[in-house]
Design a protein around this motif. Structure first.
Motif, mmCIF file in Angstrom:
data_model
loop_
_atom_site.group_PDB
_atom_site.id
_atom_site.type_symbol
_atom_site.label_atom_id
_atom_site.label_comp_id
_atom_site.label_asym_id
_atom_site.label_seq_id
_atom_site.Cartn_x
_atom_site.Cartn_y
_atom_site.Cartn_z
ATOM 1 N N GLY A 179 0.793 -1.233 0.000
ATOM 2 C CA GLY A 179 0.000 0.000 0.000
ATOM 3 C C GLY A 179 0.818 1.272 0.000
ATOM 4 O O GLY A 179 0.286 2.346 0.308
ATOM 5 N N ARG A 180 2.105 1.192 -0.392
ATOM 6 C CA ARG A 180 2.952 2.378 -0.381
ATOM 7 C C ARG A 180 2.766 3.239 -1.628
ATOM 8 O O ARG A 180 2.987 4.448 -1.591
ATOM 9 N N TRP A 181 2.403 2.606 -2.745
ATOM 10 C CA TRP A 181 2.140 3.352 -3.963
ATOM 11 C C TRP A 181 1.258 2.540 -4.892
ATOM 12 O O TRP A 181 0.967 1.370 -4.603
ATOM 13 N N ARG A 182 0.802 3.172 -5.979
ATOM 14 C CA ARG A 182 0.043 2.465 -7.010
ATOM 15 C C ARG A 182 0.572 2.885 -8.371
ATOM 16 O O ARG A 182 0.997 4.033 -8.571
ATOM 17 N N ALA A 183 0.541 1.936 -9.292
ATOM 18 C CA ALA A 183 1.058 2.204 -10.635
ATOM 19 C C ALA A 183 0.149 3.170 -11.381
ATOM 20 O O ALA A 183 -1.079 3.052 -11.327
ATOM 21 N N VAL A 184 0.740 4.118 -12.095
ATOM 22 C CA VAL A 184 0.007 5.101 -12.882
ATOM 23 C C VAL A 184 0.351 4.988 -14.367
ATOM 24 O O VAL A 184 -0.535 4.997 -15.223
ATOM 25 N N GLU A 185 1.644 4.870 -14.684
ATOM 26 C CA GLU A 185 2.051 4.896 -16.083
ATOM 27 C C GLU A 185 3.361 4.133 -16.252
ATOM 28 O O GLU A 185 4.248 4.198 -15.401
ATOM 29 N N GLU A 186 3.471 3.420 -17.370
ATOM 30 C CA GLU A 186 4.697 2.706 -17.729
ATOM 31 C C GLU A 186 4.893 2.845 -19.230
ATOM 32 O O GLU A 186 4.029 2.452 -20.010
ATOM 33 N N SER A 187 6.008 3.412 -19.629
ATOM 34 C CA SER A 187 6.254 3.627 -21.054
ATOM 35 C C SER A 187 6.814 2.367 -21.699
ATOM 36 O O SER A 187 7.374 1.499 -21.021
ATOM 37 N N PRO A 188 6.722 2.263 -23.019
ATOM 38 C CA PRO A 188 7.493 1.227 -23.721
ATOM 39 C C PRO A 188 8.965 1.604 -23.683
ATOM 40 O O PRO A 188 9.325 2.756 -23.399
ATOM 41 N N PRO A 189 9.871 0.673 -23.978
ATOM 42 C CA PRO A 189 11.298 1.011 -24.036
ATOM 43 C C PRO A 189 11.579 2.054 -25.117
ATOM 44 O O PRO A 189 10.983 2.026 -26.197
ATOM 45 N N TYR A 190 12.482 2.964 -24.818
ATOM 46 C CA TYR A 190 12.883 3.983 -25.786
ATOM 47 C C TYR A 190 14.361 4.307 -25.572
ATOM 48 O O TYR A 190 14.952 3.980 -24.535
ATOM 49 N N ARG A 191 14.963 4.968 -26.546
ATOM 50 C CA ARG A 191 16.399 5.224 -26.508
ATOM 51 C C ARG A 191 16.770 6.295 -25.494
ATOM 52 O O ARG A 191 16.147 7.358 -25.433
ATOM 53 N N ALA A 192 17.822 6.020 -24.726
ATOM 54 C CA ALA A 192 18.349 7.011 -23.795
ATOM 55 C C ALA A 192 19.257 8.012 -24.497
ATOM 56 O O ALA A 192 19.420 9.141 -24.040
ATOM 57 N N ILE A 195 21.746 9.825 -30.380
ATOM 58 C CA ILE A 195 22.763 9.704 -31.417
ATOM 59 C C ILE A 195 23.564 8.411 -31.264
ATOM 60 O O ILE A 195 23.693 7.638 -32.210
ATOM 61 N N ALA A 196 24.105 8.173 -30.092
ATOM 62 C CA ALA A 196 24.961 7.008 -29.851
ATOM 63 C C ALA A 196 24.196 5.931 -29.086
ATOM 64 O O ALA A 196 23.005 6.092 -28.774
ATOM 65 N N GLU A 197 24.892 4.825 -28.806
ATOM 66 C CA GLU A 197 24.383 3.760 -27.936
ATOM 67 C C GLU A 197 22.934 3.364 -28.283
ATOM 68 O O GLU A 197 22.048 3.381 -27.415
ATOM 69 N N PRO A 198 22.641 2.972 -29.514
ATOM 70 C CA PRO A 198 21.252 2.659 -29.873
ATOM 71 C C PRO A 198 20.673 1.474 -29.110
ATOM 72 O O PRO A 198 19.451 1.334 -29.028
ATOM 73 N N GLU A 199 21.536 0.638 -28.542
ATOM 74 C CA GLU A 199 21.046 -0.519 -27.797
ATOM 75 C C GLU A 199 20.657 -0.178 -26.358
ATOM 76 O O GLU A 199 20.055 -1.000 -25.657
ATOM 77 N N VAL A 200 20.973 1.029 -25.908
ATOM 78 C CA VAL A 200 20.647 1.423 -24.532
ATOM 79 C C VAL A 200 19.221 1.963 -24.494
ATOM 80 O O VAL A 200 18.957 3.101 -24.893
ATOM 81 N N LEU A 201 18.316 1.130 -24.015
ATOM 82 C CA LEU A 201 16.907 1.489 -23.921
ATOM 83 C C LEU A 201 16.495 1.593 -22.461
ATOM 84 O O LEU A 201 17.033 0.893 -21.603
ATOM 85 N N VAL A 202 15.555 2.462 -22.198
ATOM 86 C CA VAL A 202 15.014 2.626 -20.846
ATOM 87 C C VAL A 202 13.492 2.638 -20.923
ATOM 88 O O VAL A 202 12.899 2.764 -21.999
ATOM 89 N N GLN A 203 12.886 2.505 -19.763
ATOM 90 C CA GLN A 203 11.451 2.738 -19.617
ATOM 91 C C GLN A 203 11.238 3.808 -18.566
ATOM 92 O O GLN A 203 12.010 3.910 -17.600
ATOM 93 N N SER A 204 10.208 4.610 -18.746
ATOM 94 C CA SER A 204 9.787 5.560 -17.726
ATOM 95 C C SER A 204 8.621 4.981 -16.942
ATOM 96 O O SER A 204 7.737 4.337 -17.516
ATOM 97 N N PHE A 205 8.639 5.242 -15.634
ATOM 98 C CA PHE A 205 7.587 4.743 -14.746
ATOM 99 C C PHE A 205 7.055 5.904 -13.907
ATOM 100 O O PHE A 205 7.823 6.784 -13.486
ATOM 101 N N VAL A 206 5.754 5.869 -13.656
ATOM 102 C CA VAL A 206 5.118 6.844 -12.761
ATOM 103 C C VAL A 206 4.265 6.079 -11.766
ATOM 104 O O VAL A 206 3.467 5.214 -12.158
ATOM 105 N N PHE A 207 4.460 6.375 -10.491
ATOM 106 C CA PHE A 207 3.658 5.783 -9.424
ATOM 107 C C PHE A 207 3.117 6.900 -8.535
ATOM 108 O O PHE A 207 3.796 7.918 -8.327
ATOM 109 N N ALA A 208 1.904 6.704 -8.033
ATOM 110 C CA ALA A 208 1.320 7.637 -7.070
ATOM 111 C C ALA A 208 1.572 7.099 -5.670
ATOM 112 O O ALA A 208 1.223 5.947 -5.367
ATOM 113 N N VAL A 209 2.205 7.893 -4.829
ATOM 114 C CA VAL A 209 2.549 7.475 -3.473
ATOM 115 C C VAL A 209 1.319 7.540 -2.585
ATOM 116 O O VAL A 209 0.546 8.516 -2.635
ATOM 117 N N ALA A 210 1.122 6.521 -1.773
ATOM 118 C CA ALA A 210 -0.076 6.453 -0.909
ATOM 119 C C ALA A 210 0.258 6.902 0.506
ATOM 120 O O ALA A 210 1.410 6.893 0.915
#
Length: 210
Positions: A179-192, A195-210
């Protein structure tokens, strides 16, 4: 044949202890902004967009966790977030962040350890590019949630290949189950890096704190 010296980014990726990581960033601090710009590093400028989708300006203090040289800070203040505070393990990086003149406070600390703020202090925290290989562990999210007030938001990126393998998903589920937080948003993987490092992908996450 003599091997070329590792690049600053390679030294950061190769660090296996907090001390090695701190040394790598100390050596990189002076040229970090220029070299990451040349690589097309975009996370410090993208993560405020996710924050703006969920947290209005004027909601309260925002923490830039793992702020480095402070690239994200001016973006946050331009969007009306005030005050903005910063946390980083590298005093050399923090010195550059301070020179930007936008942080109300900058503190030295390490994600995964106790953080120097009281419970429920922030309206939100953002963290761009910090939860990646050889960097902050998933366990660091517990302290970040502790210092974020109920009704606040957690906005951060995670290297995509670590979400499951390094325990991030398990930590997400644990914080949800308790009960500390709840999921709000999760992005698909995208490039960090644009220009360079095309294999370096990240996801963004958003949680609402309870």
């Amino acid at each position: 044949m003599e091997m070329p010296d590792p690049t600053p980014l390679e030294r950061v990726y190769a660090a296996t202890t907090p001390g090695e990581l701190a040394d790598a960033y100390a050596a990189w601090a002076a040229s970090y902004d220029r070299e990451t710009a040349e690589l097309g590093y975009c996370l410090p400028f993208l993560i405020p967009g996710w924050l703006a989708r969920h947290v209005p300006a004027g909601a309260g203090p925002v923490l830039d966790a793992g702020c480095g040289t402070g690239l994200t800070g001016p973006c946050l203040t331009a969007l009306g977030y005030d005050p903005v505070e910063g946390l980083d393990m590298s005093p050399d990086m923090l010195a550059i962040a301070e020179s930007r003149g936008v942080y109300a406070a900058l503190k030295r600390g390490t994600l995964g350890e106790a953080l120097p703020w009281p419970d429920d202090h922030f309206a939100a925290f953002v963290s761009a590019g910090v939860f990646t290989a050889g960097h902050a562990p998933a366990a660091g999210l517990h302290e970040l949630v502790r210092i974020t007030r109920p009704g606040g938001f957690a906005v951060f990126t995670v290297r995509d290949v670590l979400v499951d393998s390094a325990g991030f998903r398990a930590t997400f589920d644990d914080l949800s189950a308790t009960g500390r937080w709840r999921a709000v948003e999760e992005s698909p993987p995208y490039r960090a890096f644009a220009i360079a490092e095309p294999e370096v992908l990240v996801q963004s996450f958003v949680f609402a704190v309870a």
